[in-house]
Write a protein that holds these residues in place. Structure first.
Motif, PDB file in Angstrom:
ATOM      1  N   HIS A   1       0.835  -1.200   0.000  1.00  0.00           N
ATOM      2  CA  HIS A   1       0.000   0.000   0.000  1.00  0.00           C
ATOM      3  C   HIS A   1       0.867   1.247   0.000  1.00  0.00           C
ATOM      4  O   HIS A   1       1.815   1.366   0.776  1.00  0.00           O
ATOM      5  N   ARG A   2       0.511   2.188  -0.895  1.00  0.00           N
ATOM      6  CA  ARG A   2       1.268   3.442  -0.958  1.00  0.00           C
ATOM      7  C   ARG A   2       0.344   4.613  -0.639  1.00  0.00           C
ATOM      8  O   ARG A   2      -0.577   4.918  -1.392  1.00  0.00           O
TER       9      ARG A   2
ATOM     10  N   GLU B   1       6.733   8.202  -0.497  1.00  0.00           N
ATOM     11  CA  GLU B   1       7.377   7.975  -1.788  1.00  0.00           C
ATOM     12  C   GLU B   1       7.303   6.502  -2.194  1.00  0.00           C
ATOM     13  O   GLU B   1       7.201   6.182  -3.376  1.00  0.00           O
ATOM     14  N   LYS B   2       7.368   5.608  -1.199  1.00  0.00           N
ATOM     15  CA  LYS B   2       7.374   4.182  -1.492  1.00  0.00           C
ATOM     16  C   LYS B   2       6.205   3.476  -0.817  1.00  0.00           C
ATOM     17  O   LYS B   2       5.721   3.914   0.221  1.00  0.00           O
TER      18      LYS B   2
END
Length: 283
Positions: A122-123, A128-129
């Motif tokens: 899940h972002r 950013e990651k």
């Protein structure tokens, strides 16, 4: 002639100079699925309401179901079902793109119904990651034209909601879970304004007399209360968590809405409006 055009198997025979029409032997006049006009309209509306999920297995399954139902209807009835958009319409604003989430939605659906812990990537928008998490998926929640996963996040040791379009991958583990007996989705939903859960607090907003009729027309929250003032304005009382969502909602009403309590929300809206004004001046 009308029956023939509608696709019914009608044949004729002549007896003593008179033509007799009848259905072919073995045919039953009652179709396997008999839909009324309002039932056909309901089908069309359901398709329109789920249009934000276009490209997902859920929308494709609805399309498939309508096709199967249509195959059991006389030709004219199915043509009418497909042509309902000439008389009614369903629109949505701010659609999300689920065309890349087919495998994720399929995995989450199986995990929810079979009670398997799922491993997701899940972002969040502010990261950013993407982060890997293990979640016990309690429910898929379709709200505000979006699909969300509600479940217990093992990483945070807390109940969380995840926007499905932000889940890059989802894989079922071989571990099963049981939904806690004290989990009540409706109770959690009633403490939230929109989707943010937490400790509820009282929010009171005065809407002008001009806006009062529009506020009365809708239910903004299950536990809301409305009081009418002498000048025609109304006071809307809510017990909700997630003041950020309330703030974004109220800013859309401009000066027609004034926060009475809590003080924290008053200050946040005032600060947001000052920043908006400064940005506009800067342009």
């Amino acid at each position: 002639e009308t029956l023939c055009v509608a696709g019914f198997p009608v044949t004729s025979e002549t007896r003593n100079g008179t033509v007799f029409w009848h259905f072919m032997e073995g045919f039953h006049a009652e179709a396997p699925i008999a839909l009324t006009l309002t039932e056909q309209m309901a089908l069309y509306f359901s398709k329109g309401l789920f249009k934000p999920l276009q490209g997902s297995p859920i929308y494709e399954s609805l399309e498939s179901a309508i096709q199967k139902i249509g195959s059991q209807l006389p030709a004219q009835s199915f043509k009418f079902l497909r042509g309902l958009d000439q008389g009614i319409s369903v629109s949505s604003f701010g659609l999300k793109d689920y065309s890349h989430s087919k495998e994720v939605i399929d995995a989450l659906t199986r995990a929810v119904f079979n009670k398997f812990t799922v491993r997701i990537l899940h972002r969040a928008p502010y990261r950013e990651k993407a982060i890997e998490r293990e979640v016990d998926p309690y429910k898929l929640w379709y709200v505000n034209n979006g699909l969300y996963l509600v479940g217990y996040d093992h990483k945070e040791n807390a109940l969380r909601t995840f926007a499905v379009e932000r889940i890059q991958s989802a894989k079922l583990t071989n571990r099963r879970f049981e939904v806690p007996e004290d989990f009540n989705f409706e109770q959690f939903r009633q403490t939230a304004f929109n989707m943010i859960w937490g400790e509820p607090q009282e929010v009171k907003i005065r809407f002008s007399a001009a806006q009062a009729p529009y506020i009365r027309e809708r239910t903004w929250h299950p536990g809301q209360k409305i009081e009418t003032e002498g000048d025609g304005s109304i006071i809307l009382t809510l017990h909700v968590a997630g003041l950020d969502e309330v703030k974004r909602w109220l800013i859309g009403f401009g000066a027609e809405a004034a926060v009475l309590t809590p003080k924290e929300l008053q200050m946040e809206i005032a600060d947001e409006c000052r920043r908006m004004a400064n940005v506009s001046k800067g342009l």
